[in-house]
Scaffold this motif. Sequence first.
Motif, mmCIF file in Angstrom:
data_model
loop_
_atom_site.group_PDB
_atom_site.id
_atom_site.type_symbol
_atom_site.label_atom_id
_atom_site.label_comp_id
_atom_site.label_asym_id
_atom_site.label_seq_id
_atom_site.Cartn_x
_atom_site.Cartn_y
_atom_site.Cartn_z
ATOM 1 N N HIS A 148 0.870 -1.178 0.000
ATOM 2 C CA HIS A 148 0.000 0.000 0.000
ATOM 3 C C HIS A 148 0.905 1.225 0.000
ATOM 4 O O HIS A 148 1.813 1.339 0.823
ATOM 5 C CB HIS A 148 -0.900 0.031 1.234
ATOM 6 N N PHE A 149 0.666 2.148 -0.930
ATOM 7 C CA PHE A 149 1.466 3.365 -1.061
ATOM 8 C C PHE A 149 0.615 4.569 -0.676
ATOM 9 O O PHE A 149 -0.502 4.735 -1.174
ATOM 10 C CB PHE A 149 1.953 3.532 -2.506
ATOM 11 N N GLU A 150 1.156 5.404 0.188
ATOM 12 C CA GLU A 150 0.385 6.569 0.638
ATOM 13 C C GLU A 150 1.312 7.626 1.250
ATOM 14 O O GLU A 150 2.127 7.320 2.127
ATOM 15 C CB GLU A 150 -0.653 6.133 1.676
ATOM 16 N N ARG A 151 1.212 8.838 0.751
ATOM 17 C CA ARG A 151 1.926 10.001 1.299
ATOM 18 C C ARG A 151 3.421 9.740 1.523
ATOM 19 O O ARG A 151 3.970 10.034 2.577
ATOM 20 C CB ARG A 151 1.259 10.448 2.608
ATOM 21 N N GLY A 152 4.054 9.169 0.514
ATOM 22 C CA GLY A 152 5.488 8.966 0.572
ATOM 23 C C GLY A 152 5.942 7.753 1.362
ATOM 24 O O GLY A 152 7.149 7.548 1.529
ATOM 25 N N GLN A 153 5.009 6.959 1.853
ATOM 26 C CA GLN A 153 5.360 5.762 2.610
ATOM 27 C C GLN A 153 4.691 4.532 1.995
ATOM 28 O O GLN A 153 3.769 4.649 1.197
ATOM 29 C CB GLN A 153 4.928 5.905 4.076
ATOM 30 N N LYS A 154 5.183 3.370 2.391
ATOM 31 C CA LYS A 154 4.576 2.126 1.898
ATOM 32 C C LYS A 154 4.627 1.074 2.995
ATOM 33 O O LYS A 154 5.536 1.064 3.824
ATOM 34 C CB LYS A 154 5.299 1.634 0.644
ATOM 35 N N TRP A 155 3.620 0.206 2.957
ATOM 36 C CA TRP A 155 3.537 -0.892 3.915
ATOM 37 C C TRP A 155 2.677 -1.992 3.302
ATOM 38 O O TRP A 155 2.006 -1.784 2.286
ATOM 39 C CB TRP A 155 2.965 -0.404 5.242
ATOM 40 N N PRO A 156 2.704 -3.213 3.869
ATOM 41 C CA PRO A 156 1.913 -4.307 3.282
ATOM 42 C C PRO A 156 0.420 -3.960 3.283
ATOM 43 O O PRO A 156 -0.108 -3.464 4.284
ATOM 44 C CB PRO A 156 2.192 -5.497 4.217
ATOM 45 N N ARG A 157 -0.237 -4.225 2.174
ATOM 46 C CA ARG A 157 -1.677 -3.975 2.147
ATOM 47 C C ARG A 157 -2.367 -5.001 3.048
ATOM 48 O O ARG A 157 -1.799 -6.027 3.416
ATOM 49 C CB ARG A 157 -2.218 -4.058 0.726
ATOM 50 N N LYS A 158 -3.608 -4.728 3.403
ATOM 51 C CA LYS A 158 -4.328 -5.561 4.362
ATOM 52 C C LYS A 158 -4.433 -7.012 3.895
ATOM 53 O O LYS A 158 -4.320 -7.942 4.699
ATOM 54 C CB LYS A 158 -5.729 -4.986 4.607
ATOM 55 N N LYS A 159 -4.645 -7.225 2.604
ATOM 56 C CA LYS A 159 -4.759 -8.588 2.096
ATOM 57 C C LYS A 159 -3.442 -9.337 2.260
ATOM 58 O O LYS A 159 -3.434 -10.545 2.552
ATOM 59 C CB LYS A 159 -5.184 -8.572 0.624
ATOM 60 N N SER A 160 -2.314 -8.651 2.097
ATOM 61 C CA SER A 160 -1.006 -9.291 2.259
ATOM 62 C C SER A 160 -0.794 -9.707 3.714
ATOM 63 O O SER A 160 -0.270 -10.796 3.988
ATOM 64 C CB SER A 160 0.108 -8.332 1.826
ATOM 65 N N LEU A 180 -0.536 -13.692 5.333
ATOM 66 C CA LEU A 180 0.541 -14.143 6.227
ATOM 67 C C LEU A 180 -0.049 -14.710 7.511
ATOM 68 O O LEU A 180 0.371 -15.779 7.984
ATOM 69 C CB LEU A 180 1.480 -12.980 6.549
ATOM 70 N N LYS A 181 -1.015 -14.023 8.078
ATOM 71 C CA LYS A 181 -1.621 -14.489 9.324
ATOM 72 C C LYS A 181 -2.306 -15.844 9.134
ATOM 73 O O LYS A 181 -2.246 -16.698 10.021
ATOM 74 C CB LYS A 181 -2.626 -13.452 9.840
ATOM 75 N N GLU A 182 -2.945 -16.037 7.986
ATOM 76 C CA GLU A 182 -3.586 -17.338 7.716
ATOM 77 C C GLU A 182 -2.559 -18.467 7.727
ATOM 78 O O GLU A 182 -2.811 -19.544 8.262
ATOM 79 C CB GLU A 182 -4.302 -17.296 6.363
ATOM 80 N N LYS A 183 -1.392 -18.222 7.126
ATOM 81 C CA LYS A 183 -0.335 -19.239 7.093
ATOM 82 C C LYS A 183 0.190 -19.523 8.500
ATOM 83 O O LYS A 183 0.423 -20.679 8.866
ATOM 84 C CB LYS A 183 0.811 -18.786 6.191
ATOM 85 N N LEU A 184 0.380 -18.459 9.281
ATOM 86 C CA LEU A 184 0.956 -18.622 10.617
ATOM 87 C C LEU A 184 -0.039 -19.244 11.591
ATOM 88 O O LEU A 184 0.351 -19.969 12.512
ATOM 89 C CB LEU A 184 1.440 -17.267 11.147
ATOM 90 N N GLN A 185 -1.308 -18.962 11.409
ATOM 91 C CA GLN A 185 -2.327 -19.512 12.313
ATOM 92 C C GLN A 185 -2.354 -21.030 12.293
ATOM 93 O O GLN A 185 -2.663 -21.669 13.295
ATOM 94 C CB GLN A 185 -3.701 -18.937 11.940
ATOM 95 N N GLN A 186 -2.015 -21.622 11.155
ATOM 96 C CA GLN A 186 -1.996 -23.084 11.057
ATOM 97 C C GLN A 186 -0.970 -23.702 11.996
ATOM 98 O O GLN A 186 -1.129 -24.833 12.443
ATOM 99 C CB GLN A 186 -1.668 -23.492 9.616
#
Length: 255
Positions: free
Chosen positions: A143-155, A159-165
């Motif tokens: 996700h890109f916003e105001r000069g910064q970027k971070w993983p989008r919610k779906k990403s 990851l959480k789905e994989k780790l929850q297992q």
Amino acid sequence: MVDADIKGYFDSTPHNKLMEKIGKKISDGRVLKLIESYLQAGVMETGKGWEATPEGPPLGGVISPLLANIYLDELDWELARAGLQMVRYADDFVVLCRTEKEAIRALELIRRGMEQAQLRLHPDKTKIVDATQRGGFDFLGYHFERGQKWPRKKSEHRLKEKLQQHTRRNNGQSLGCIIRRINPILRGWYNYFRFSKLNALQRMDGWIRGRLRSILRKRAKKKGRGRGKDHQRWCNRFFDEAGLFNLTAARQEGR
């Protein structure tokens, strides 16, 4: 910038036009025949069985991104000749512009290019975005916003789905074994999202440690999720010493 979305690219690209474009890049008839067979092979989907692919390269196919690059190559050059900067992976692309007027011109060129390629832009998902304002845009997992970027919610959700297992409270494996199983997942995710702003990685680190604290709490005959004094009993250093891959530390150390 222009956030473009091609409607049903993998379902609507005409095979004859795609093969015509590939034929301009490749002269070996055997290779062309192999690619044509690949396009017409069909796909097997869970719960649906085998389905024919009368149009478009198979979604998820190993060379489908390459075929998309060939098919949309002319659009790349058209925008470059117009002095516009496009960033594209397969059918997913954005065009970076200096002004809104330039973005409107870019969108018009893209629409014209889509008509020539017998494709359509998604009317709702294609839009002009001011990335300096709140809201931003998503592209290739970020996700890109105001000069910064971070993983989008779906990403983050994937990851959480994989780790929850591997981090359910009733997991009977040792903490060391659990950590050895999730570390490769964390390293792989970090290698792609290491350019994210720091607090996004810190937030994910906290979530992972919370899952592990809940496991330890259950083994200590206590109910509920890890909280309160659990953060002192099993502090962050405890998990570092246990070998848990630390996203924040990896970023700070430049790994």
